[in-house]
Design an enzyme around this catalytic site. Structure first.
Site, PDB file in Angstrom:
ATOM      1  N   GLU A  60      23.119  29.698  46.904  1.00 32.06           N
ATOM      2  CA  GLU A  60      22.299  30.355  47.342  1.00 32.06           C
ATOM      3  C   GLU A  60      21.231  29.951  46.426  1.00 32.06           C
ATOM      4  O   GLU A  60      20.371  30.841  46.781  1.00 32.06           O
ATOM      5  CB  GLU A  60      22.989  31.609  47.056  1.00 32.06           C
ATOM      6  CG  GLU A  60      24.118  32.401  48.049  1.00 32.06           C
ATOM      7  CD  GLU A  60      23.755  32.625  48.813  1.00 32.06           C
ATOM      8  OE1 GLU A  60      22.505  32.978  48.953  1.00 32.06           O
ATOM      9  OE2 GLU A  60      24.459  32.410  49.729  1.00 32.06           O
ATOM     10  N   SER A  66      71.175  78.496  53.767  1.00 32.61           N
ATOM     11  CA  SER A  66      72.129  78.924  52.453  1.00 32.61           C
ATOM     12  C   SER A  66      72.146  78.310  51.279  1.00 32.61           C
ATOM     13  O   SER A  66      72.275  78.516  50.241  1.00 32.61           O
ATOM     14  CB  SER A  66      73.512  78.355  52.892  1.00 32.61           C
ATOM     15  OG  SER A  66      74.298  79.411  53.665  1.00 32.61           O
TER      16      SER A  66
END
Length: 770
Positions: free
Chosen positions: A88, A462
């Protein structure tokens, strides 16, 4: 004459140059005041997503638009810094924001190449653009970019600028910054990447989508070779390093699982809480949340739940293809086939496929990933009816274009399966402090985000009986109290609705039985009589000790059979009270919250059983209930759990009328877990789909892993508990009795009286009978 001409040309050029310079200065003076403040850079706060972790530091969730990991410049590998400079801005440490030599070189290179092939943006200019400017290609933007670059260079050190660039730049795959990109592309920490990988990452800023190695590895390698060549030309690497890096194989990390474990429901629970506290900042501040989940537990819970649901689904048969898709004319056109399946997702290992051809013996199908598979033999067993010419099947027959689901067997062959319609939930917690160890709110979060563990209000059946039985112990009942399990008719005034004749699941009646036996075998008639004796209002009020809300459990006799409503989380809280010796604990799943610097900003505060939690029932009561529920496991409706080969687990099955809901709530002294199964739109799960058949196997599979390294607990009875021999027929103390039973010290039943020897008569008037 020639001299005069050159002289005039020089004056014109000088005047033009001065005018241009004045215009540039004027433009700069006009533009500079409008340039943004550099406070964003000098006080850099990158947008770091909310990250959620397990208790053992595994990532389980991430929320935020940008996937980013901030890294200090000193922690960046030298090879990566050199690769970035080579790709770059190789004169980064020489120029002052704008590289004039680089500009001239780019102009020459582009003129020579006959097009714009090389740019002249410096790293500083890119920082200016990424933080403050748009990406539009105009002279105004370029001019502002250059001025900002000068301003940045004047305000920050070179390493500070490079650090900003390394952490801010977008590199594809939702990754911002090189540290996040290293994770996305290679599955590595930034410090662990090699030279070849560094060069490939450094090649991404030019065009992240074009050079994305996941999308196009060859193109990414071409860019990588360029970066390596530039590094060699600049003297960053030797010829030997250059040659070796060019030949290094790149292993691309294709994320099959984004997170370390499937915990989407918990991650969403955390996200909601953090967002409520911090609003939009929750997604950008880099907040880290550490939950109470444990990876081993969570994975085991997820696997167990999916296995249990798939087993239920297999028991009830194949329903046919999900849909029918319009196939392209050319069945060899992979892209066209992938297009028609674009919006169809997989569910973990249950994969979508479209049928290309089908016979009773072979199905050929195309998967979304481009693979064509063949399914034969046992792989067709579940769907064989839909491959036949049975006229009852009609349009649901498997044929070309049918959307099916497939799964690999343990042997590696394919089989036809289907996405289940039924749902399930599992929640597990430490009963001593409420820490959630595992939570799965449904079969697949991405298919159904409704969290059944915390949001599904269902009849507990239950599995609610233990709370009624615990209330009975407080009222003077004992595990040896004789209850009559016989037919019962109840009028509307007793039920709060219609007349009711409760039945046992097996349709049989046992007559007079001990309370322990009634719970062990989940006898409904005995349970209703217990509630009659103690009073529904008392039981309703008593249940609030376990965290239940009165409005969800009306004070009517059907409450004995779990006719109210509760969530799996509430049931886990209730059973935790039995497991921890009688203390009420509050569940929590966030251990701590940290800011981006690792500072703790919130810490969990929790009550611990035996220390600062509220005692809500007598520890002796908890002990007796655990003892009775251990019998449920050893010789009752949960006997399948004996497969765990432990005698320290207790629990209770639950099945509602017409098998609409199936439950199992069980525990060991340090872990309580609740499993539930049912349809979102309540309907029967089918004959014989009880809690023991549908929910218990999930619980067993989970506990087999969760308790694997935990030794069997040895428990001792609390002070005030006495053991006595009893007669199993009468529940009375009997020196010749064949059973030992636990009692509260002050509630010992009377002894059998053998002074009266008439064989035709046995006095049982002292034995309570309900």
């Amino acid at each position: 004459m020639l001299f005069r001409w050159f002289y005039r040309f020089f004056l014109v050029a000088l005047a033009t140059g001065l005018l241009a310079a004045l215009l540039v200065v004027f433009a700069a003076l006009v533009t500079l005041p409008s340039l943004p403040s550099l406070e964003t850079l000098t006080d850099y706060r990158p947008k770091i997503p909310l990250r959620i972790y397990s208790a053992d530091n595994f990532l389980i969730g991430e929320f935020g638009e940008e996937r980013r990991d901030f890294v200090k410049i000193e922690e960046v590998p030298k090879s990566l810094k050199q690769a970035i400079l080579a790709a770059e801005d190789d004169r980064f440490y020489q120029h002052y924001g704008v590289d004039y030599i680089g500009v001239l070189r780019a102009i020459y290179s582009n003129f020579k190449a006959g097009g714009a092939h090389q740019g002249a943006s410096t790293i500083t200019m890119q920082v200016a653009r990424n933080f403050f400017l748009t990406k539009e290609k105009t002279l105004t933007r370029k001019f502002s970019e250059a001025l900002l670059a000068f301003k940045i260079e004047h305000s920050l050190e070179k390493d500070q600028i490079l650090e900003l660039y390394i952490n801010q730049i977008y590199l594809g795959q939702r990754s911002y910054g090189f540290s996040s990109a290293a994770q996305s592309y290679f599955g590595k920490q930034l410090t662990d990447i090699n030279l070849a990988e560094a060069a490939m990452l450094a090649g991404l800023p030019k065009a992240p989508s074009r050079f994305n190695p996941i999308v196009n590895l060859e193109r990414a390698k071409t860019r990588q070779q360029y970066v390596l060549k530039r590094m060699h030309e600049l003297g960053y690497i030797s010829a030997e390093q250059f040659a070796r890096a060019k030949e290094t194989a790149i292993a691309i990390h294709r994320r099959v699982k984004v997170f370390a474990m499937p915990a989407d429901y918990v991650a969403e629970m955390v996200r909601q809480i953090v967002y409520d506290r911090y609003r939009e900042e929750a997604y950008t501040r880099g907040i880290k949340v550490y939950t109470t989940l444990r990876k081993t537990d969570q994975e085991a819970a997820y696997r167990a739940l999916r296995k249990g649901v798939m087993e239920y689904d297999a028991r009830h048969g194949y329903r046919g293809p999900e849909a029918f898709l319009k196939l392209p004319k050319d069945l060899k056109d992979r892209e066209a086939l992938q297009d028609i399946m674009q919006d169809i997702g997989n569910s973990d290992d249950i994969l979508a496929a479209v049928v290309l051809s089908a016979t009773p013996g072979t199905v050929e199908a195309f998967r979304k990933n481009g693979e064509t598979i063949r399914i034969t033999g046992d792989g067709l067993k579940a769907a064989h009816r839909f491959l036949s010419n049975d006229p009852k099947i009609g349009e649901k027959r498997i044929r070309p274009g049918a959307l099916i689901r497939v799964k690999k067997t343990e042997k590696g062959s394919w089989q036809i399966v289907q996405l289940p319609e039924i749902e399930a939930a599992l929640v597990a917690m430490d009963p001593n402090n409420g820490a959630i160890r595992a939570l799965v709110g449904g079969f697949d979060y991405h298919l159904n985000k409704f969290n059944h563990a915390t949001q599904a209000w269902r009849q507990p059946g239950s599995s609610f009986k233990p709370f009624v039985y615990s209330a009975a112990l407080e009222k003077g009942f004992t595990p040896a109290t004789i209850i009559n399990d016989a037919p019962l008719y109840l009028g509307p005034e007793q039920t709060g609705g219609k007349a009711w004749e409760p039945r046992n699941y097996d349709g049989k009646f046992s007559g007079p039985i001990r309370m322990r036996t009634a719970l062990t075998h989940s006898k409904n008639l005995a349970s209703v009589r217990i509630l009659q004796a103690i009073g529904p209002a008392y039981a309703q009020d008593y249940a609030t000790r376990f965290g239940f809300d009165k409005k969800h459990h009306p004070a009517v006799l059907p409450m004995a059979l779990g006719a109210g409503s509760a969530t799996p989380m509430q049931m886990a809280i209730g059973y935790a009270t039995f497991a921890n010796g009688g203390y009420h604990i509050h569940p929590y799943f966030i251990e701590r919250i940290e800011d981006e610097h690792g500072n703790i900003i919130e810490q969990a505060r929790f009550a611990t059983a035996g220390r600062n939690a509220k005692q809500v029932i007598d520890p002796r009561n908890a002990f007796l209930m655990t003892s009775m529920m251990q019998d449920v496991v050893q010789r009752g409706t949960a006997a399948r759990a004996r497969a765990l080969k432990r005698n320290d687990i207790a629990g209770k099955t639950g099945t509602t009328s017409n098998a609409v809901d199936a439950w199992f709530c069980g525990y060991q002294k340090d872990l309580v877990a609740v499993t539930w199964m049912g349809f979102d739109e309540p309907r029967s799960m089918g004959n014989r789909e009880t809690g023991g058949q549908a929910a218990l196997p999930i619980w067993i599979d989970y506990m087999a892993t969760a308790l694997k390294s935990i030794p069997v607990a040895k428990t001792s009875s609390p002070k005030g508990i006495i053991v006595a021999k009893i007669n199993p027929e009468t529940g009375m103390r009997d020196i010749f009795g064949t059973l030992n039973e636990y009692f509260f010290q002050e509630q010992l039943p009377p002894e059998m009286d053998y002074s009266f020897q008439d064989p035709e008569f046995t006095d049982q008037t002292e034995s309570p009978m309900f």
